[in-house]
Design a protein around this motif. Sequence first.
Motif, PDB file in Angstrom:
ATOM      1  N   THR A   1      46.657  42.797  41.951  1.00 44.91           N
ATOM      2  CA  THR A   1      47.817  42.655  41.080  1.00 44.91           C
ATOM      3  C   THR A   1      47.458  41.896  39.808  1.00 44.91           C
ATOM      4  OG1 THR A   1      49.299  42.710  42.976  1.00 44.91           O
ATOM      5  CG2 THR A   1      50.185  41.766  40.954  1.00 44.91           C
ATOM      6  N   TYR A   2      46.640  40.861  39.930  1.00 43.52           N
ATOM      7  CA  TYR A   2      46.221  40.128  38.737  1.00 43.52           C
ATOM      8  C   TYR A   2      45.473  41.055  37.779  1.00 43.52           C
ATOM      9  CZ  TYR A   2      47.526  35.345  40.023  1.00 43.52           C
ATOM     10  OH  TYR A   2      48.214  34.199  40.291  1.00 43.52           O
ATOM     11  N   LYS A   3      44.620  41.914  38.321  1.00 43.77           N
ATOM     12  CA  LYS A   3      43.909  42.874  37.476  1.00 43.77           C
ATOM     13  C   LYS A   3      44.901  43.787  36.752  1.00 43.77           C
ATOM     14  CE  LYS A   3      39.889  43.170  40.572  1.00 43.77           C
ATOM     15  NZ  LYS A   3      39.169  44.070  41.513  1.00 43.77           N
ATOM     16  N   ALA A   4      45.990  44.132  37.433  1.00 39.70           N
ATOM     17  CA  ALA A   4      46.964  45.076  36.871  1.00 39.70           C
ATOM     18  C   ALA A   4      47.675  44.519  35.645  1.00 39.70           C
ATOM     19  CB  ALA A   4      47.990  45.468  37.938  1.00 39.70           C
ATOM     20  N   PHE A   5      47.823  43.190  35.548  1.00 33.14           N
ATOM     21  CA  PHE A   5      48.452  42.658  34.328  1.00 33.14           C
ATOM     22  C   PHE A   5      47.436  41.923  33.437  1.00 33.14           C
ATOM     23  CE2 PHE A   5      49.601  39.237  37.429  1.00 33.14           C
ATOM     24  CZ  PHE A   5      49.138  38.106  36.756  1.00 33.14           C
ATOM     25  N   GLY A   6      46.147  42.221  33.652  1.00 35.91           N
ATOM     26  CA  GLY A   6      45.127  41.790  32.706  1.00 35.91           C
ATOM     27  C   GLY A   6      44.527  40.428  32.933  1.00 35.91           C
ATOM     28  N   SER A   7      44.705  39.826  34.109  1.00 33.06           N
ATOM     29  CA  SER A   7      44.100  38.526  34.410  1.00 33.06           C
ATOM     30  C   SER A   7      42.957  38.711  35.395  1.00 33.06           C
ATOM     31  CB  SER A   7      45.144  37.563  34.998  1.00 33.06           C
ATOM     32  OG  SER A   7      46.054  37.139  34.008  1.00 33.06           O
ATOM     33  N   LYS A   8      41.794  38.209  35.058  1.00 31.65           N
ATOM     34  CA  LYS A   8      40.636  38.349  35.920  1.00 31.65           C
ATOM     35  C   LYS A   8      40.792  37.462  37.157  1.00 31.65           C
ATOM     36  CE  LYS A   8      37.507  39.328  32.075  1.00 31.65           C
ATOM     37  NZ  LYS A   8      36.289  38.876  31.342  1.00 31.65           N
ATOM     38  N   PRO A   9      40.850  38.048  38.360  1.00 32.87           N
ATOM     39  CA  PRO A   9      41.085  37.247  39.564  1.00 32.87           C
ATOM     40  C   PRO A   9      39.954  36.297  39.906  1.00 32.87           C
ATOM     41  CG  PRO A   9      40.587  39.520  40.142  1.00 32.87           C
ATOM     42  CD  PRO A   9      40.767  39.488  38.656  1.00 32.87           C
ATOM     43  N   GLN A  10      38.739  36.579  39.428  1.00 33.03           N
ATOM     44  CA  GLN A  10      37.630  35.663  39.691  1.00 33.03           C
ATOM     45  C   GLN A  10      37.724  34.414  38.804  1.00 33.03           C
ATOM     46  OE1 GLN A  10      37.427  38.690  38.420  1.00 33.03           O
ATOM     47  NE2 GLN A  10      35.767  38.917  36.919  1.00 33.03           N
ATOM     48  N   LYS A  11      38.473  34.503  37.710  1.00 36.49           N
ATOM     49  CA  LYS A  11      38.671  33.364  36.809  1.00 36.49           C
ATOM     50  C   LYS A  11      39.991  32.665  37.089  1.00 36.49           C
ATOM     51  CE  LYS A  11      38.751  32.080  31.908  1.00 36.49           C
ATOM     52  NZ  LYS A  11      38.629  32.562  30.518  1.00 36.49           N
ATOM     53  N   TYR A  12      41.031  33.461  37.310  1.00 34.29           N
ATOM     54  CA  TYR A  12      42.363  32.918  37.575  1.00 34.29           C
ATOM     55  C   TYR A  12      42.751  33.290  39.006  1.00 34.29           C
ATOM     56  CZ  TYR A  12      42.384  32.766  32.468  1.00 34.29           C
ATOM     57  OH  TYR A  12      42.048  32.526  31.166  1.00 34.29           O
ATOM     58  N   ARG A  13      42.596  32.355  39.902  1.00 38.22           N
ATOM     59  CA  ARG A  13      42.868  32.633  41.314  1.00 38.22           C
ATOM     60  C   ARG A  13      44.315  32.317  41.642  1.00 38.22           C
ATOM     61  NH1 ARG A  13      37.232  29.722  42.980  1.00 38.22           N
ATOM     62  NH2 ARG A  13      35.891  31.576  42.787  1.00 38.22           N
ATOM     63  N   ASN A  14      44.982  33.261  42.309  1.00 36.82           N
ATOM     64  CA  ASN A  14      46.347  32.986  42.752  1.00 36.82           C
ATOM     65  C   ASN A  14      46.344  31.751  43.649  1.00 36.82           C
ATOM     66  OD1 ASN A  14      46.508  33.902  45.804  1.00 36.82           O
ATOM     67  ND2 ASN A  14      45.334  35.497  44.734  1.00 36.82           N
ATOM     68  N   SER A  15      47.487  31.095  43.733  1.00 37.51           N
ATOM     69  CA  SER A  15      47.541  29.804  44.416  1.00 37.51           C
ATOM     70  C   SER A  15      47.099  29.885  45.877  1.00 37.51           C
ATOM     71  CB  SER A  15      48.961  29.229  44.342  1.00 37.51           C
ATOM     72  OG  SER A  15      49.890  30.061  45.031  1.00 37.51           O
ATOM     73  N   LEU A  16      47.405  30.989  46.540  1.00 39.38           N
ATOM     74  CA  LEU A  16      47.003  31.146  47.939  1.00 39.38           C
ATOM     75  C   LEU A  16      45.482  31.173  48.072  1.00 39.38           C
ATOM     76  CD1 LEU A  16      47.417  31.728  50.939  1.00 39.38           C
ATOM     77  CD2 LEU A  16      47.768  34.148  50.337  1.00 39.38           C
ATOM     78  N   GLU A  17      44.827  31.960  47.222  1.00 37.85           N
ATOM     79  CA  GLU A  17      43.369  32.031  47.276  1.00 37.85           C
ATOM     80  C   GLU A  17      42.742  30.683  46.932  1.00 37.85           C
ATOM     81  OE1 GLU A  17      39.529  34.281  45.229  1.00 37.85           O
ATOM     82  OE2 GLU A  17      41.537  35.149  44.979  1.00 37.85           O
ATOM     83  N   ALA A  18      43.271  30.029  45.902  1.00 35.52           N
ATOM     84  CA  ALA A  18      42.719  28.736  45.489  1.00 35.52           C
ATOM     85  C   ALA A  18      42.798  27.716  46.625  1.00 35.52           C
ATOM     86  CB  ALA A  18      43.457  28.226  44.258  1.00 35.52           C
ATOM     87  N   LEU A  19      43.932  27.668  47.321  1.00 39.29           N
ATOM     88  CA  LEU A  19      44.082  26.738  48.435  1.00 39.29           C
ATOM     89  C   LEU A  19      43.184  27.119  49.611  1.00 39.29           C
ATOM     90  CD1 LEU A  19      47.936  26.095  48.537  1.00 39.29           C
ATOM     91  CD2 LEU A  19      46.158  24.382  48.104  1.00 39.29           C
ATOM     92  N   THR A  20      43.141  28.403  49.933  1.00 41.02           N
ATOM     93  CA  THR A  20      42.344  28.855  51.070  1.00 41.02           C
ATOM     94  C   THR A  20      40.873  28.515  50.872  1.00 41.02           C
ATOM     95  OG1 THR A  20      43.924  30.651  51.519  1.00 41.02           O
ATOM     96  CG2 THR A  20      41.741  30.847  52.498  1.00 41.02           C
ATOM     97  N   ARG A  21      40.400  28.602  49.637  1.00 39.29           N
ATOM     98  CA  ARG A  21      39.010  28.258  49.343  1.00 39.29           C
ATOM     99  C   ARG A  21      38.728  26.765  49.515  1.00 39.29           C
ATOM    100  NH1 ARG A  21      35.723  31.859  46.509  1.00 39.29           N
ATOM    101  NH2 ARG A  21      36.687  33.861  45.973  1.00 39.29           N
ATOM    102  N   ARG A  22      39.768  25.943  49.590  1.00 33.94           N
ATOM    103  CA  ARG A  22      39.571  24.495  49.684  1.00 33.94           C
ATOM    104  C   ARG A  22      39.607  23.971  51.119  1.00 33.94           C
ATOM    105  NH1 ARG A  22      42.865  21.298  45.031  1.00 33.94           N
ATOM    106  NH2 ARG A  22      41.560  19.636  45.930  1.00 33.94           N
TER     107      ARG A  22
END
Length: 241
Positions: free
Chosen positions: A78-99
């Motif tokens: 979905t981030y790709k669909a509105f032009g945001s690179k997911p590897q640079k801008y991580r949705n809050s769920l991914e950012a937390l899960t990585r921690r």
Amino acid sequence: MTHSQHWQEYLQGAHVAPEVFELRPDYRVLLLVVTDIIPGSSDITSETLLKEAESSAKDTLSKQPVTEIPHIAAWRDTYKAFGSKPQKYRNSLEALTRRVEAGLPRVNRLTDIYNAISVKRQIPLGGEDLGKYVGRPRCVRATGQEEFETTAGGEKVVEHPNKGEVVWCDDAGVTCRRWNWRQGPRTALTDETTLALFVFDALEPITDGVLEEAADEMVEALRKSSPGLQVARRLVTRADV
């Protein structure tokens, strides 16, 4: 009109723009207002939930990479669909899960609880101090002129979202950029918050039932320290447009 009826009416005025559903027709959001919260810092309830979430996420990550967890993968697309690179801008769920390996952050009771439920239920989840809100919440695709107050180097700065970026906002400006990437300090939850809005974002394969269960868990956790709290909730779907 009772207190709960007032906030239920307030939520009826919340809005998700048709353009957002055009981007993701399967998008749903559960909005939860919680009032009469007894303020306080992190406690045994929030700590227990955080440890449960860390354990659950570690088990999930032992079976698959973070980017292949179904709901995280859906948000990356979905981030790709509105032009945001997911590897640079991580949705809050991914950012937390990585921690979780290093330990989830301990911030304050309300933030700790919603972060724990977000990771445990695998749902991007935001919390806002509704006492600092101006007007009603709206989820829209930005024009690029909206203002987002944040901090950089310890100083307050104003950013503008990219045109077409999905943002949450109120009448005073953007409250969360890139759908569920970063919330602004203006409406952040604190140890003094007594009135809160929680935003549960979902794409397939998350079901409406899972959203409702996550909201129920949030209310149950908050009632342990605030037995007199009252709630109002609303599930917004494409059918509401």
